[in-house]
Design a protein around this motif. Structure first.
Motif, PDB file in Angstrom:
ATOM      1  N   UNK A 129       1.371 -23.238  39.123  1.00 47.87           N
ATOM      2  CA  UNK A 129      -0.062 -22.975  38.942  1.00 47.87           C
ATOM      3  C   UNK A 129      -0.553 -21.888  39.871  1.00 47.87           C
ATOM      4  N   UNK A 130      -0.107 -21.926  41.118  1.00 44.50           N
ATOM      5  CA  UNK A 130      -0.562 -20.956  42.106  1.00 44.50           C
ATOM      6  C   UNK A 130      -0.193 -19.528  41.708  1.00 44.50           C
ATOM      7  N   UNK A 131       1.048 -19.310  41.262  1.00 49.22           N
ATOM      8  CA  UNK A 131       1.471 -17.973  40.856  1.00 49.22           C
ATOM      9  C   UNK A 131       0.671 -17.505  39.644  1.00 49.22           C
ATOM     10  N   UNK A 132       0.459 -18.408  38.681  1.00 49.43           N
ATOM     11  CA  UNK A 132      -0.291 -18.040  37.477  1.00 49.43           C
ATOM     12  C   UNK A 132      -1.709 -17.614  37.790  1.00 49.43           C
ATOM     13  N   UNK A 176       4.046  -8.847  44.735  1.00 46.73           N
ATOM     14  CA  UNK A 176       2.884  -8.006  44.435  1.00 46.73           C
ATOM     15  C   UNK A 176       1.605  -8.652  44.971  1.00 46.73           C
ATOM     16  N   UNK A 177       1.491  -9.968  44.835  1.00 46.07           N
ATOM     17  CA  UNK A 177       0.305 -10.667  45.337  1.00 46.07           C
ATOM     18  C   UNK A 177       0.213 -10.560  46.852  1.00 46.07           C
ATOM     19  N   UNK A 178       1.350 -10.688  47.524  1.00 51.00           N
ATOM     20  CA  UNK A 178       1.350 -10.578  48.987  1.00 51.00           C
ATOM     21  C   UNK A 178       0.929  -9.186  49.426  1.00 51.00           C
ATOM     22  N   UNK A 179       1.437  -8.170  48.743  1.00 53.80           N
ATOM     23  CA  UNK A 179       1.059  -6.793  49.082  1.00 53.80           C
ATOM     24  C   UNK A 179      -0.438  -6.565  48.875  1.00 53.80           C
ATOM     25  N   UNK A 180      -0.999  -7.220  47.846  1.00 54.71           N
ATOM     26  CA  UNK A 180      -2.419  -7.039  47.536  1.00 54.71           C
ATOM     27  C   UNK A 180      -3.329  -7.969  48.338  1.00 54.71           C
TER      28      UNK A 180
END
Length: 419
Positions: A141-144, A92-96
């Protein structure tokens, strides 16, 4: 490894450091009985989430990390669940187009270390002593950080409370410690039967005994309570829709409300008893529920299908799996303040505990059956808090609810293979 543990620890772990950390952690893993996998299988895929891979090494690392953090539950089981969620979040983060900066990641790791009253270097040393590589902390940490940014950008506008909602959360609205004992009669209505339903409600409104109302509910009501003569158990007044509370409070025992128009139905309530309880009744800032729609209205086939689904699910998240590959409109999940919930849905939710279901309501002029499930209730905050504090708390509660629901939807749509 000493370069990693100096005060000049960089925000980004370089490739040389990663290779070193992996080698040390692998050596640690092979020297213990905690990891039975061979060195060759340590980096083999253990789970795939769509095209993303989770390795045995990552599972081992996350399990060790969760053990250090004393996360409740079995670390091995929780590691699988959390890493699957992380892959869904990362997609989801990559898409955004969201990617936390190295400064943000370093600050996040430092904050996490500070919760244990340690500096970042001290925290990394403690992790290393437990066989946990620095990149495990960094990835966590990065994902959070990225997920918090994503949730805020996607849901913040929907999570902000109104002034009236803040008032309710601060305890400036409510009815005190009152419980009511009601009987109900809910009759579906449409253009074809409107005259008969109006005649029936006129007759019910003239009843003057509990037994007569109970008999009418048994014969005509569509609610599940008909099997008990329409009788409901004691309930807190504040569980009822706000617009119904004053109507119910005005009743004396045996008295019956005027017909209340619902969507595709008419409801009447008889007062059987009222009592005060010690302390104030719990009031709610928000109620979360899910509605799954089944063609066929209250036909035997639709009701049987609805009951089969109700028997197969444990919570609202399970409905995403039921609705998978269907039109998105078949499932509606909401988190609303009580005053904003449609009256008929609010009445049904008042009778339910979390994760309980109802098959009473219909939509589309009775042609669609609604499987209604109560996901949960968010309690109002107590008095003595500032408006800003209360508002922030409401925002966080709602963001968490939106995020959890969205993540479950992502999971239901993903192809997950565990080996």
């Amino acid at each position: 490894m000493q370069t990693i543990l100096t005060p000049a620890f960089p925000a980004f772990v370089t490739r040389r450091v990663v290779k070193t950390a992996v080698a040390l952690t692998l050596a640690f893993a092979l020297s213990t009985t905690a990891m039975p996998a061979t060195a060759q299988g340590l980096f083999a895929p253990a789970i795939t989430v769509d095209s993303a891979v989770i390795t045995n090494y990552e599972l081992e690392q996350r399990a060790r990390f969760m053990g250090v953090l004393r996360t409740p539950g079995d670390p091995q089981v929780m590691a699988r669940e959390e890493l699957i969620k992380d892959r869904l979040k990362m997609a989801a983060l990559e898409d955004a187009g969201i990617a936390p900066s190295e400064e943000e990641i370093t600050a996040g790791m430092t904050e996490l270390a500070g919760r244990a009253n340690l500096s970042l270097n001290e925290f990394l040393q403690a992790l290393q002593q437990n066989g946990i590589a620095p990149e495990t902390l960094r990835d966590f940490t990065s994902v959070g950080i990225g997920w918090r940014e994503y949730v805020g950008s996607r849901f913040l506008s929907r999570a902000r409370p109104t002034e009236a909602e803040i008032d309710r959360a601060m305890g400036q609205a409510g009815s005190g410690g009152v419980q009511v004992l009601l009987s109900e009669l809910i009759v579906p209505i449409n253009e074809q039967n409107a005259a008969q339903v109006n005649q029936l409600t006129d007759q019910v409104g003239e009843l003057t005994s509990f037994a007569a109302f109970s008999s009418a509910a048994t014969q005509y009501s569509a609610a599940d309570s008909r099997t008990n003569g329409g009788r409901l158990p004691w309930m807190n007044l504040t569980k009822l829709p706000p617009q119904l509370q004053s109507v119910v409070l005005a009743l004396k025992p045996v008295e019956i409300t005027e017909p209340l128009a619902l969507q595709s139905a008419v409801a009447m309530f008889q007062m059987r008893g009222i009592r005060e309880v010690t302390g104030a009744n719990q009031r709610f800032a928000a109620i979360e529920y899910a509605a799954y729609y089944i063609p066929g209205g209250r036909s035997a086939e639709a009701l049987a299908q609805g009951q089969k689904i109700a028997n197969s699910i444990d919570n609202c998240d399970d409905l995403y799996g039921i609705a998978k590959a269907q039109d998105p409109s078949v499932l509606d999940r909401q988190s609303l303040v009580p005053a904003d919930i449609p009256r008929d849905i609010a009445i049904e939710l008042a009778k339910l505990d979390p994760n309980e279901t109802s098959l009473t309501l219909t939509r589309n002029e009775g042609q669609t059956l609604m499987l209604l499930m109560l996901c949960g209730r968010t309690a109002e905050l107590g008095e003595g808090e500032s408006r800003e504090t209360v508002a922030n708390a409401l925002v966080q509660q709602r963001l968490a609810s939106f995020a959890d629901s969205f993540l479950e939807q992502l999971r239901a749509d993903a192809r997950i293979i565990e080996k």
